[in-house]
Design a protein around this motif. Structure first.
Motif, PDB file in Angstrom:
ATOM      1  N   ILE A   1       4.952  11.845 -12.358  1.00  0.00           N
ATOM      2  CA  ILE A   1       4.407  13.086 -11.805  1.00  0.00           C
ATOM      3  C   ILE A   1       2.888  12.974 -11.812  1.00  0.00           C
ATOM      4  CG2 ILE A   1       4.330  15.595 -12.019  1.00  0.00           C
ATOM      5  CD1 ILE A   1       6.938  15.332 -13.718  1.00  0.00           C
ATOM      6  N   ILE A   2       2.275  13.073 -10.632  1.00  0.00           N
ATOM      7  CA  ILE A   2       0.830  12.917 -10.487  1.00  0.00           C
ATOM      8  C   ILE A   2       0.267  14.129  -9.761  1.00  0.00           C
ATOM      9  CG2 ILE A   2      -1.030  11.461  -9.570  1.00  0.00           C
ATOM     10  CD1 ILE A   2       2.340   9.923  -9.618  1.00  0.00           C
ATOM     11  N   GLU A   3      -0.777  14.718 -10.318  1.00  0.00           N
ATOM     12  CA  GLU A   3      -1.468  15.821  -9.659  1.00  0.00           C
ATOM     13  C   GLU A   3      -2.748  15.291  -9.024  1.00  0.00           C
ATOM     14  OE1 GLU A   3      -3.401  20.227 -10.562  1.00  0.00           O
ATOM     15  OE2 GLU A   3      -2.271  19.182 -12.124  1.00  0.00           O
ATOM     16  N   GLY A   4      -2.832  15.334  -7.709  1.00  0.00           N
ATOM     17  CA  GLY A   4      -3.948  14.734  -7.001  1.00  0.00           C
ATOM     18  C   GLY A   4      -4.834  15.729  -6.295  1.00  0.00           C
ATOM     19  N   GLY A   5      -5.821  15.164  -5.576  1.00  0.00           N
ATOM     20  CA  GLY A   5      -6.719  15.973  -4.776  1.00  0.00           C
ATOM     21  C   GLY A   5      -8.050  16.265  -5.419  1.00  0.00           C
ATOM     22  N   HIS A   6      -8.371  15.626  -6.551  1.00  0.00           N
ATOM     23  CA  HIS A   6      -9.624  15.882  -7.257  1.00  0.00           C
ATOM     24  C   HIS A   6     -10.551  14.669  -7.147  1.00  0.00           C
ATOM     25  CE1 HIS A   6      -7.403  19.222  -8.924  1.00  0.00           C
ATOM     26  NE2 HIS A   6      -6.506  18.388  -9.435  1.00  0.00           N
ATOM     27  N   ARG A   7     -11.836  14.903  -7.162  1.00  0.00           N
ATOM     28  CA  ARG A   7     -12.792  13.791  -7.180  1.00  0.00           C
ATOM     29  C   ARG A   7     -12.717  13.081  -8.526  1.00  0.00           C
ATOM     30  NH1 ARG A   7     -18.697  15.331  -5.174  1.00  0.00           N
ATOM     31  NH2 ARG A   7     -18.893  13.078  -5.552  1.00  0.00           N
TER      32      ARG A   7
ATOM     33  N   ALA B   1     -16.675   9.182  -6.363  1.00  0.00           N
ATOM     34  CA  ALA B   1     -16.781   9.375  -7.814  1.00  0.00           C
ATOM     35  C   ALA B   1     -17.977  10.257  -8.168  1.00  0.00           C
ATOM     36  CB  ALA B   1     -16.897   8.026  -8.523  1.00  0.00           C
ATOM     37  N   GLU B   2     -17.777  11.053  -9.202  1.00  0.00           N
ATOM     38  CA  GLU B   2     -18.856  11.878  -9.742  1.00  0.00           C
ATOM     39  C   GLU B   2     -19.511  11.115 -10.893  1.00  0.00           C
ATOM     40  OE1 GLU B   2     -17.070  15.578 -10.764  1.00  0.00           O
ATOM     41  OE2 GLU B   2     -16.973  16.270  -8.691  1.00  0.00           O
ATOM     42  N   GLY B   3     -20.485  10.316 -10.567  1.00  0.00           N
ATOM     43  CA  GLY B   3     -21.189   9.537 -11.571  1.00  0.00           C
ATOM     44  C   GLY B   3     -20.771   8.078 -11.581  1.00  0.00           C
TER      45      GLY B   3
ATOM     46  N   THR C   1       0.715  -2.306 -12.380  1.00  0.00           N
ATOM     47  CA  THR C   1       0.852  -0.869 -12.121  1.00  0.00           C
ATOM     48  C   THR C   1       0.422  -0.050 -13.334  1.00  0.00           C
ATOM     49  OG1 THR C   1       3.191  -0.991 -12.755  1.00  0.00           O
ATOM     50  CG2 THR C   1       2.658  -1.201 -10.411  1.00  0.00           C
ATOM     51  N   ARG C   2       0.556  -0.615 -14.524  1.00  0.00           N
ATOM     52  CA  ARG C   2       0.079   0.091 -15.713  1.00  0.00           C
ATOM     53  C   ARG C   2      -1.443   0.228 -15.686  1.00  0.00           C
ATOM     54  NH1 ARG C   2       2.752  -2.555 -19.053  1.00  0.00           N
ATOM     55  NH2 ARG C   2       1.236  -4.007 -19.945  1.00  0.00           N
ATOM     56  N   TRP C   3      -2.141  -0.830 -15.222  1.00  0.00           N
ATOM     57  CA  TRP C   3      -3.610  -0.730 -15.122  1.00  0.00           C
ATOM     58  C   TRP C   3      -3.993   0.345 -14.103  1.00  0.00           C
ATOM     59  CZ3 TRP C   3      -3.827  -2.699 -19.365  1.00  0.00           C
ATOM     60  CH2 TRP C   3      -3.492  -4.004 -19.712  1.00  0.00           C
ATOM     61  N   MET C   4      -3.278   0.418 -13.000  1.00  0.00           N
ATOM     62  CA  MET C   4      -3.583   1.448 -12.006  1.00  0.00           C
ATOM     63  C   MET C   4      -3.340   2.844 -12.583  1.00  0.00           C
ATOM     64  SD  MET C   4      -4.563   2.445  -8.968  1.00  0.00           S
ATOM     65  CE  MET C   4      -4.339   1.340  -7.552  1.00  0.00           C
ATOM     66  N   ARG C   5      -2.199   3.034 -13.214  1.00  0.00           N
ATOM     67  CA  ARG C   5      -1.888   4.349 -13.782  1.00  0.00           C
ATOM     68  C   ARG C   5      -2.929   4.759 -14.821  1.00  0.00           C
ATOM     69  NH1 ARG C   5       4.034   3.005 -15.593  1.00  0.00           N
ATOM     70  NH2 ARG C   5       3.564   4.607 -17.127  1.00  0.00           N
ATOM     71  N   GLN C   6      -3.286   3.815 -15.718  1.00  0.00           N
ATOM     72  CA  GLN C   6      -4.252   4.149 -16.760  1.00  0.00           C
ATOM     73  C   GLN C   6      -5.620   4.433 -16.160  1.00  0.00           C
ATOM     74  OE1 GLN C   6      -3.532   4.659 -20.091  1.00  0.00           O
ATOM     75  NE2 GLN C   6      -5.595   5.545 -20.004  1.00  0.00           N
ATOM     76  N   ALA C   7      -5.998   3.689 -15.119  1.00  0.00           N
ATOM     77  CA  ALA C   7      -7.279   3.935 -14.468  1.00  0.00           C
ATOM     78  C   ALA C   7      -7.322   5.344 -13.888  1.00  0.00           C
ATOM     79  CB  ALA C   7      -7.531   2.897 -13.379  1.00  0.00           C
ATOM     80  N   LEU C   8      -6.234   5.783 -13.279  1.00  0.00           N
ATOM     81  CA  LEU C   8      -6.203   7.134 -12.720  1.00  0.00           C
ATOM     82  C   LEU C   8      -6.331   8.187 -13.812  1.00  0.00           C
ATOM     83  CD1 LEU C   8      -3.427   6.735  -9.991  1.00  0.00           C
ATOM     84  CD2 LEU C   8      -5.916   6.694  -9.688  1.00  0.00           C
ATOM     85  N   VAL C   9      -5.669   7.960 -14.933  1.00  0.00           N
ATOM     86  CA  VAL C   9      -5.795   8.889 -16.060  1.00  0.00           C
ATOM     87  C   VAL C   9      -7.237   8.917 -16.554  1.00  0.00           C
ATOM     88  CG1 VAL C   9      -5.120   9.294 -18.462  1.00  0.00           C
ATOM     89  CG2 VAL C   9      -3.383   8.702 -16.752  1.00  0.00           C
ATOM     90  N   ASP C  10      -7.853   7.734 -16.688  1.00  0.00           N
ATOM     91  CA  ASP C  10      -9.232   7.663 -17.160  1.00  0.00           C
ATOM     92  C   ASP C  10     -10.218   8.255 -16.155  1.00  0.00           C
ATOM     93  OD1 ASP C  10      -8.362   6.451 -19.481  1.00  0.00           O
ATOM     94  OD2 ASP C  10      -8.758   4.412 -18.783  1.00  0.00           O
ATOM     95  N   LEU C  11      -9.769   8.444 -14.920  1.00  0.00           N
ATOM     96  CA  LEU C  11     -10.600   9.081 -13.895  1.00  0.00           C
ATOM     97  C   LEU C  11     -10.343  10.586 -13.802  1.00  0.00           C
ATOM     98  CD1 LEU C  11     -10.317   6.301 -11.191  1.00  0.00           C
ATOM     99  CD2 LEU C  11     -12.411   6.978 -12.390  1.00  0.00           C
ATOM    100  N   GLY C  12      -9.536  11.107 -14.726  1.00  0.00           N
ATOM    101  CA  GLY C  12      -9.365  12.544 -14.812  1.00  0.00           C
ATOM    102  C   GLY C  12      -8.127  13.103 -14.152  1.00  0.00           C
ATOM    103  N   LEU C  13      -7.213  12.246 -13.650  1.00  0.00           N
ATOM    104  CA  LEU C  13      -6.005  12.757 -13.014  1.00  0.00           C
ATOM    105  C   LEU C  13      -4.914  13.011 -14.037  1.00  0.00           C
ATOM    106  CD1 LEU C  13      -7.480  11.108 -10.591  1.00  0.00           C
ATOM    107  CD2 LEU C  13      -5.299  11.485  -9.477  1.00  0.00           C
TER     108      LEU C  13
END
Length: 423
Positions: free
Chosen positions: A76-82, A109-111, A54-66
């Motif tokens: 707390i997660i803010e979603g809805g963005h590409r 994904a954008e890029g 779950t840490r890899w998933m969380r970090q991946a989301l952060v690295d994707l701009g969330l």
């Protein structure tokens, strides 16, 4: 590490008075994290699993701009963005993270996105998931350290796909989660699926995020544009509970575990019915507390098609049972973090029993005499093999190599295990 056990080979009396708290579910946590990333707005979770996968998933989301925060054990997660990758995504050995993220990244994904992880992660099957994504315009470029994913030029409005899901239900889950975030949703079809109970679990969590997905045999209809942010309590992990339930069955003592949901769609909830069929007694003490008491009265006879991750723990328990056992529906075990079918047979022999693998789907186990001193068991860097060795060690002792591999889903396993033993 020494697999220690009480001198009388039993759990301490009164263990049922001190409930064992199991961690959050990896399967649920990673589904909920991605759904929160897809759903517009701010979601909040309590009870999420703190572990490597779950840490890899969380970090991946952060690295994707969330945006991700943790406050007072609330995520707390803010979603809805590409998604847009700021650096390579490291996914460790987490198959759910890779297979859940791939469709979203391939279609939204954008890029380009660089994906890396443990070598075994990219050895596990991906072809049946990559094929429909390639047909939609995405490109997968593997190399010695991972792969580049180049997304489709334009995000689709909806999905209409037939998927080969014989090797993993995660292919369908990843596509379904992405489809729910598209304006037109999607339709997924298949003729055969591995571990179908996980599709029910995905459907349950899609519903909780506002998508009224309809799951039927060989067919999934996913309305689009309905995902919404949520505040939720995530359930305890039936997979993490399995070794402790097996401990009660092996020793004849009662254990109480919580928080567990009797109505949860996790497939490993079948552990209770399997043990009851072999003579154990189970009862619910309140809404989230389960008490199970052994010992086993007979061998195990179980079809694990819906819950193959129980295979290693049940194989170890079968080596301690009073009669031969047969475990079926294991055809996905060779494709897990290690070849769990081969490793489970090796563990049974390490515990003094006899193991016969029939094809890639059945394991027959006959208990044998105590094996005495032998070399340390190698769990092959697989958390579930380490859990299974702990169960076998209740009666047979022995030593375990690489005990820290449990960090993948249950970092505190050995502390909780020692507490159960009264050590």
């Amino acid at each position: 590490m020494l697999l220690s056990l009480p001198e009388d080979n039993a759990l301490p009396r009164g263990a049922a008075l001190h409930p064992i708290r199991v961690p959050g579910s990896k399967s649920v946590t990673n589904r909920a994290l991605l759904l929160a990333a897809l759903a517009p707005g701010i979601s909040r979770f309590r009870g999420g699993l703190e572990a490597e996968d779950t840490r890899w998933m969380r970090q991946a989301l952060v690295d994707l701009g969330l945006a991700f925060q943790e406050q007072d054990q609330v995520w707390i997660i803010e979603g809805g963005h590409r998604p847009q990758a700021s650096r390579p995504l490291w996914l460790g050995a987490s198959g759910t993270t890779l297979r859940f993220l791939l469709p979203w990244l391939a279609l939204q994904a954008e890029g380009p996105v660089r994906l890396e992880g443990d070598p075994r992660l990219f050895e596990r099957p991906l072809g049946p998931l990559l094929e429909p994504l390639a047909a939609l315009g995405a490109a997968w470029e593997p190399d010695a350290k991972g792969a580049w994913l180049r997304p489709a030029p334009e995000p689709p409005i909806a999905l209409d796909l037939t998927v080969d899901a014989r090797l993993s239900s995660q292919f369908l889950t990843g596509l379904a989660l992405t489809a729910a975030a598209l304006p037109g949703g999607g339709t997924l079809r298949w003729t055969e699926v591995a571990s179908p109970s996980y599709l029910i679990l995905t459907t349950q969590w899609l519903h909780r995020f506002g998508c009224q997905a309809l799951l039927e045999p060989g067919h999934w209809r996913l309305p689009g544009g309905a995902l919404a942010a949520r505040e939720l309590d995530l359930p305890g992990d039936w997979s993490g509970a399995a070794a402790f339930l097996a401990a009660a069955a092996a020793t004849g003592r009662a254990l109480r575990l919580e928080p567990l949901d009797p109505a949860d769609a996790q497939g490993d909830r079948a552990m209770v019915a399997i043990l009851e069929a072999a003579g154990c007694r189970a009862r619910w003490i309140g809404p989230q507390s389960l008490e199970l008491e052994g010992p086993l009265q007979r061998g195990l006879d179980a079809d694990l098609t819906d819950c193959p991750d129980l295979g290693p723990v049940l194989a170890a328990l079968a080596a301690l049972a009073p009669a031969p056992s047969e475990l079926r529906g294991l055809h996905t075990l060779p494709l897990k973090e290690c070849d769990r079918l081969d490793a489970s047979a090796e563990l049974v022999r390490w515990l003094g029993g006899r193991a016969e693998a029939i094809g890639d789907h059945t394991l027959r186990v006959a208990p044998g005499p105590s094996p005495g001193p032998r070399a340390a068991f190698d769990p092959r860097n697989d958390h579930r093999m380490a859990f299974a060795a702990a169960v076998g060690g209740l009666r047979c002792g022995g030593e375990l190599q690489d005990p820290h591999c449990v960090a993948k889903t249950f970092p505190d396993f050995w502390a909780v295990w020692r507490g159960m033993l009264g050590c």
